[in-house]
Design an enzyme around this catalytic site. Structure first.
Site, mmCIF file in Angstrom:
data_model
loop_
_atom_site.group_PDB
_atom_site.id
_atom_site.type_symbol
_atom_site.label_atom_id
_atom_site.label_comp_id
_atom_site.label_asym_id
_atom_site.label_seq_id
_atom_site.Cartn_x
_atom_site.Cartn_y
_atom_site.Cartn_z
ATOM 1 N N CYS A 292 31.931 -22.844 3.696
ATOM 2 C CA CYS A 292 31.637 -21.697 4.555
ATOM 3 C C CYS A 292 32.360 -20.455 4.024
ATOM 4 C CB CYS A 292 32.084 -21.998 5.981
ATOM 5 S SG CYS A 292 31.988 -20.562 7.056
ATOM 6 N N LYS B 212 -7.770 2.662 13.162
ATOM 7 C CA LYS B 212 -8.118 2.640 11.740
ATOM 8 C C LYS B 212 -7.959 1.194 11.276
ATOM 9 C CE LYS B 212 -7.448 4.919 7.328
ATOM 10 N NZ LYS B 212 -7.461 3.743 6.472
ATOM 11 N N ASP C 55 0.385 4.499 -2.211
ATOM 12 C CA ASP C 55 0.192 5.834 -1.631
ATOM 13 C C ASP C 55 1.239 6.812 -2.147
ATOM 14 O OD1 ASP C 55 -1.876 4.820 -0.223
ATOM 15 O OD2 ASP C 55 -0.841 4.746 1.715
ATOM 16 N N CYS D 200 27.746 -24.540 8.691
ATOM 17 C CA CYS D 200 29.188 -24.686 8.530
ATOM 18 C C CYS D 200 29.623 -25.668 9.599
ATOM 19 C CB CYS D 200 29.854 -23.333 8.746
ATOM 20 S SG CYS D 200 31.581 -23.455 9.241
ATOM 21 N N ASP E 219 0.819 -1.216 0.000
ATOM 22 C CA ASP E 219 0.000 0.000 0.000
ATOM 23 C C ASP E 219 0.847 1.258 0.000
ATOM 24 O OD1 ASP E 219 -2.037 -1.681 0.139
ATOM 25 O OD2 ASP E 219 -2.700 -1.151 2.165
ATOM 26 N N CYS F 284 35.783 -21.887 13.110
ATOM 27 C CA CYS F 284 35.266 -20.848 12.213
ATOM 28 C C CYS F 284 35.195 -19.510 12.954
ATOM 29 C CB CYS F 284 33.874 -21.252 11.718
ATOM 30 S SG CYS F 284 33.073 -19.988 10.727
ATOM 31 N N LYS G 257 -12.019 11.961 15.118
ATOM 32 C CA LYS G 257 -13.236 12.595 14.604
ATOM 33 C C LYS G 257 -13.697 13.622 15.631
ATOM 34 C CE LYS G 257 -14.458 8.145 12.621
ATOM 35 N NZ LYS G 257 -15.287 6.949 12.705
HETATM 36 S S1 IVH Z 1 -14.588 6.974 9.337
HETATM 37 C C1 IVH Z 1 -15.954 9.867 5.629
HETATM 38 N N1 IVH Z 1 -13.428 5.361 11.014
HETATM 39 O O1 IVH Z 1 -10.627 4.171 6.330
HETATM 40 C C2 IVH Z 1 -15.206 8.641 5.888
HETATM 41 N N2 IVH Z 1 -13.035 5.042 8.692
HETATM 42 O O2 IVH Z 1 -10.050 6.544 4.212
HETATM 43 C C3 IVH Z 1 -15.502 8.176 7.271
HETATM 44 N N3 IVH Z 1 -11.571 3.134 8.207
HETATM 45 O O3 IVH Z 1 -11.938 2.787 3.800
HETATM 46 C C4 IVH Z 1 -14.675 7.032 7.613
HETATM 47 N N4 IVH Z 1 -11.266 2.510 10.285
HETATM 48 O O4 IVH Z 1 -13.374 2.133 5.797
HETATM 49 C C5 IVH Z 1 -13.598 5.680 9.718
HETATM 50 N N5 IVH Z 1 -12.485 3.989 12.632
HETATM 51 C C6 IVH Z 1 -12.666 4.308 11.353
HETATM 52 C C7 IVH Z 1 -12.059 3.591 10.306
HETATM 53 C C8 IVH Z 1 -12.252 3.989 8.989
HETATM 54 C C9 IVH Z 1 -10.982 2.243 9.023
HETATM 55 C C10 IVH Z 1 -11.434 3.114 6.739
HETATM 56 C C11 IVH Z 1 -12.709 3.334 5.967
HETATM 57 C C12 IVH Z 1 -12.223 3.857 4.653
HETATM 58 C C13 IVH Z 1 -10.944 4.513 5.001
HETATM 59 C C14 IVH Z 1 -11.095 6.001 4.908
#
Ligand code: IVH
Length: 679
Positions: free
Chosen positions: A418, A116, A38, A436, A34, A442, A292
């Protein structure tokens, strides 16, 4: 106007990203980590931001996700499934907090913090509490209808429970596979000769997007909820995001246990640090944390910008996988002579550190992955684990790709001799490891043996690090551990970069190490298969070194947890004249510890006796009986055979009793066992 090389660059980046999208979303078979995706994505974003004329309507930056698989029905997301902006540093998090404070005109903000999840985004629809439809994110606007597959996910409630269930509810969350379940699934795949999955996320994706829901049903998927599409549909209306999450949990959804509400940028930093430390112990993979704004009205006020909300951000952990190139493959010789192929890499930042070496484990692994000099490889460093080469990116192999003037190196093979001492390399059948056979002849093995001898858990000689041991061996000052105790100040102080003060300190540390314990000394000897725990067991059991040195393989096996392999290693070690000489020299130099009588040989009348326990004993638990028998040198095994000496019989004894009677083995009840132990 941009010059034509920039146009080309943007075109190449778009083509590469589209190809990776296809491999990832459609074929579920990504070829790059990933972090690499990215990186390319960010590169294109930057390029387009600096040169807006390079942007095209079909650029991957203009789209949210992959394209839906045509085989599934389509679902229009009434509210698009967006993504989150990413922060990769505390500075970026501080800037996010500042933007939120300014946007809301508040001095300090509370944030709901969550892991996440590293899985697949899913939207679930409930009507009057009944699960009616589930969809993947797809391109954000149109997703795939995977309702039937989601019905098989055990922790997705098919009917909501509890009170105040809204007539219509869209829940968003992530489908994933727990690490333990993933490991088990791969064991099953291997046993059936089927392809193993690279990681839990790919396994989850592959499992969910099966056209046959019966296959999905056999895969251990989980759903974790992280939000609701329209909170105004919920009554009584929640004020805070974390309140909404609690409500989801009360209706039967699984939510992350690691949620927390934190105040301000400092609170976010603390949460990040805590989760980064806990990461490896979590039951699932996470690739960062999400912050959030907790107040739901504030979320509405902050709103969205293009493809992401302003009120939330993902704070990503440093990537654990990255791409780099193999500059050489070298062979390292370990303490026991084991040869390990190691890839020397172009320096790459991964898992938070710069990595220049990665292990290839052994010859078979190197050949299975077909790693060659010049290859582009993905390298993984997770936690404190040694970095390893995950896979070769075959498309980038010289001769196969566009760099066709580069030479193609042959497949990797271990040398026959070796690389350090030239002794033969031997590989026993059934063993993955080649060694070895030079032993302490050695220099590589000698160096490792000395470092082990001096290490903290062994003789604990402070200051005798790698560089010094290298020089001591290379200059033939030290051949065996005993030579350490014969060194004078001048030979040490003459080494490169060695001040007299440090030389004095090292000599003091060597002197101090003379007073040690038997367990440390046994461990320090570096007997193959004898780790710290076994060394402690041996010390406790034999009490003194001479008893241990004289013990036969049979006697060694009376020590709890010592089996035939370990016993053979120990006997083999003490059968070597050379090892005995080194031990004698060490003792003569004054290395000492407290000795005691061997408990096994004098006070243990049950040495060599095998017991089997069956049925429930009147007062003793099975564990207690086992401990008492073992404390006197006896051994408790699971099944009755002609080698069994006693069968201890309790209530409801079954087939073991029958077998013992057939074989004519002495039977004991609990009292008789106690009498025997009291003798
Ligand atoms: S909130 C408006 N909370 O991350 C988007 N997303 O880039 C609101 N993800 O694929 C997403 N854990 O599925 C939120 N605790 C979490 C999350 C989460 C993983 C993933 C989500 C999405 C990506 C967002």
């Amino acid at each position: 106007m941009s010059d034509s090389s920039l146009v080309e660059q943007a075109k190449d980046l778009r083509a590469a990203l589209l190809q990776h999208d296809y491999l990832y979303y459609v074929l579920d078979a990504p070829t790059v980590p990933d972090a690499e995706y990215d990186r390319l994505f960010r590169q294109l974003q930057v390029l387009e931001a600096e040169h807006p004329e390079l942007q095209t309507p079909d650029s991957p930056t203009q789209r949210i996700g992959g394209r839906p698989l045509p085989a599934f029905g389509q679902v229009n997301h009434t509210v698009p499934m967006l993504s989150l902006n990413n922060a990769f540093s505390l500075d970026e998090v501080t800037a996010f907090d500042r933007r939120c404070r300014e946007g809301l005109d508040e001095p300090a903000i509370d944030y709901a913090c969550e892991p996440k999840f590293d899985g697949l985004a899913i939207s679930l629809r409930y009507e009057n509490g009944l699960f009616v439809q589930g969809a993947t994110r797809g391109d954000g606007t149109v997703g795939e209808d995977v309702t039937q597959n989601l019905r098989t996910v055990r922790n997705i409630p098919l009917r909501l429970v509890g009170k105040d269930i809204p007539p219509r509810l869209d829940v968003r969350g992530e489908v994933l596979m727990l690490r333990a379940d993933f490991a088990q699934l791969n064991v099953r795949q291997r046993a059936r000769g089927e392809k193993e999955f690279v990681n839990p996320r790919n396994a989850a994706a592959g499992s969910l997007r099966q056209l046959d829901a019966k296959i999905t049903a056999q895969r251990p998927l989980r759903f974790f909820a992280y939000g609701v599409v329209d909170v105004t549909a919920v009554s009584p209306a929640p004020t805070f995001h974390d309140e909404m999450m609690n409500r989801l949990a009360s209706w039967g959804f699984t939510v992350a246990a690691e949620r927390a509400v934190m105040r301000g940028a400092a609170g976010l930093a603390a949460y990040y640090a805590e989760m980064a430390a806990a990461r490896m112990q979590l039951p699932y993979d996470i690739d960062g944390v999400v912050y959030k704004v907790n107040d739901l009205d504030d979320q509405v006020q902050l709103g969205f910008v293009s493809r992401a909300p302003r009120f939330a951000i993902a704070h990503k952990f440093p990537a654990q996988e990255a791409l780099t190139t193999v500059e050489a493959i070298e062979v390292q010789v370990g303490r026991t002579g084991a040869l390990t192929p190691v890839a020397r890499l172009a320096a790459v930042f991964v898992g938070g550190v710069t990595v220049t070496n990665a292990t290839l484990h052994n010859e078979a692994e190197a050949q299975r992955k077909d790693v060659r000099v010049g290859d582009t490889v993905s390298v993984r460093r997770a936690g404190d684990v040694i970095p390893e080469v995950v896979a070769v990116i075959l498309e980038k192999r010289p001769m196969l790709g566009e760099h066709s003037d580069a030479p193609l190196h042959p497949p990797f093979a271990l040398p026959k001799y070796c690389p350090v001492c030239g002794s033969a390399v031997e590989k026993l059948e059934d063993e993955a490891i080649a060694r070895c056979i030079g032993g302490l002849f050695c220099p590589a093995q000698r160096k490792q043996a000395l470092r082990h001898f001096a290490s903290r858990r062994a003789m604990d000689i402070d200051g005798l690090g790698e560089k010094i041991v290298e020089q001591l061996v290379d200059n033939a000052i030290v051949k065996t551990p005993a030579d350490l105790y014969k060194m004078g100040l001048t030979s040490l102080a003459n080494l490169q970069r060695m001040a007299e003060k440090s030389a004095t300190n090292i000599l003091a540390a060597i002197e101090k190490s003379k007073h040690t314990t038997l367990a440390r000394f046994i461990f320090a000897l570096g007997i193959r298969n004898v780790g710290e725990a076994t060394a402690k067991d041996l010390s406790r059991y034999f009490g003194n070194l001479d008893a241990l040195m004289r013990a036969s393989e049979d006697q060694l096996q009376q020590v709890p947890d010592v089996g035939p392999v370990v016993a053979a290693s120990i006997a083999h070690f003490f059968a070597e004249r050379h090892n005995i000489e080194v031990i004698e020299q060490l003792r003569a130099a004054g290395v000492q510890w407290l000795e005691s009588e061997p408990m096994a040989l004098t006070v243990a009348p049950l040495v060599g006796k095998a017991f089997v326990l069956t049925g429930t004993l009147p007062t003793l638990s099975r564990e207690a009986a086992k401990e008492m028998i073992e404390a006197q040198g006896g051994k408790v095994t699971g099944s009755v055979s002609s080698k069994t000496d006693y069968v201890v019989v309790g209530e409801d004894a079954g087939s073991k009793l029958v077998k013992a009677q057939e074989l004519g083995i002495t039977l004991l009840n609990e009292n008789q066992l106690k009498e025997l132990l009291a003798q």
